[in-house]
Design an enzyme around this catalytic site. Sequence first.
Site, PDB file in Angstrom:
ATOM      1  N   CYS A 146      39.249  47.869  36.095  1.00  0.00           N
ATOM      2  CA  CYS A 146      40.868  47.391  36.257  1.00  0.00           C
ATOM      3  C   CYS A 146      41.698  47.135  35.189  1.00  0.00           C
ATOM      4  CB  CYS A 146      40.559  45.746  37.106  1.00  0.00           C
ATOM      5  SG  CYS A 146      42.061  45.660  38.017  1.00  0.00           S
ATOM      6  N   HIS A 182      37.555  47.621  41.788  1.00  0.00           N
ATOM      7  CA  HIS A 182      36.576  46.923  41.440  1.00  0.00           C
ATOM      8  C   HIS A 182      35.290  47.288  42.021  1.00  0.00           C
ATOM      9  CE1 HIS A 182      38.958  43.679  39.372  1.00  0.00           C
ATOM     10  NE2 HIS A 182      39.888  44.107  40.044  1.00  0.00           N
ATOM     11  N   GLU A 201      32.282  46.159  41.220  1.00  0.00           N
ATOM     12  CA  GLU A 201      31.646  44.881  41.662  1.00  0.00           C
ATOM     13  C   GLU A 201      31.775  44.409  42.997  1.00  0.00           C
ATOM     14  OE1 GLU A 201      34.256  45.140  39.771  1.00  0.00           O
ATOM     15  OE2 GLU A 201      35.170  43.072  39.519  1.00  0.00           O
TER      16      GLU A 201
END
Lengths: 251, 192
Positions: free
Chosen positions: B77, B174, B176
Amino acid sequence: MLTKRIIPCLDIKDGRTVKGVNFVDLRDAGDPVELAQRYADEGADELVFLDISATEQKRKTLAELVYNVAEKLNIPFTVGGGISSVEDVDILLKNGADKVSINSSAVKNPDLINELVAKFGSQCIVVAIDARKTDDGWKVHLVGGKVPTELDLFDWAKEVEQRGAGEILFTSMDHDGTKNGFADGELAKLSSLVNIPVIASGGAGAVSHFTNTFIKGKADAALAASVFHFKEIAIPDLKQQLEKEGIPVRI
Amino acid sequence: MSLVIIDYGAGNIQSIKFAFQRLGVSAVLSNDPEVIRKAEKVIFPGVGEASSAMRKLRESGLDTVIPTLKQPVLGICLGMQLMCNASEEGNTKGLGIFDVDVIKFDSNVKVPQIGWNKIENLQSPLFKNLENDFIYLVHSFYAPKCEETIATCTYGLEYAAALAKDNFYGVQFHPEKSGQYGAQILNNFLSL
């Protein structure tokens, strides 16, 4: 193409989910972590946890919950409910929340939005707005729609955007709980007035309500609680129907 | 596997740590150049505003450390954006790893872009065995397509969703928070 988001909302009290939850095969229907994981597996795009507890341990209990959810969940989630300071937000983000939503505290102290945006960035600050129609037009309400304010819904939405909010979560108190559909007219007006994403909330009762709020209401995301908790609408079915209607969704 | 997540005070890094934990890898959080240099893999995270994040990097001296790292580095990001030449956000210089300037989305789309979009034109070992699929993004600024682009995404226009140069990788999304697909991308990074 950016897809429209489906967001189940979980009410939390003292670290547990409240309101009946109708997943028969859950080991513990009150366990927010297990329920969150279930929704993620079913294709929810995001989750919102709304903390309604009012105890002195609230802050600590919520922080623990956020930590436990973040440890397991691999989709984004927002935490709201009684958040009123930079410190509150700091604790929640450090424990793994992706976004926080503020509501009454922003109305009472609009500068809080600017402070939070300056410290944490627009991307994690959602401003929730509860409103209902009065004789003088759509007015912002506090305390779950019980306490009216003088603030006009549309003026307030423009103000929170100018102050840097990343997203608006609009709940129509006139539609909430009716299961008759979202406030699509007001949502479409909001979307034409602000250039940040708008999440529709309040009124979901059928698949067609989601279709309408994305097409007529121009909503970027739709939030609902009971239709998902009571399995009246299954997320995979909902998304397939939306796709058939030509609405971009993540399947 | 020694994995370090650079901790320079820019945003929430707990979810990245948890994502690797789910892959069975325990990440160390550090801002110590020696610890970072010795790691086998490095994650360069970041959320928030570009110029203040760059200021934090300069204060800790990490702005000169990161570009000299030799092991695989993954910017996520804002981390990816800071690896570029410059950013329009706060008019700041970046680390100059990727030869592109980060600019703001035009107002013909809602800004920030928040949600799940598809990555396409995948061309990197980072996406080994992966088809085009949905990833989660939250951002107002983007890197235009350039030579170092290894994946694209479309929001009003086609832009760089991921970049790579030598041992440096950057993703705008992202991983994650991008479900199983994102986890596979992180796993691929660990296998580089």
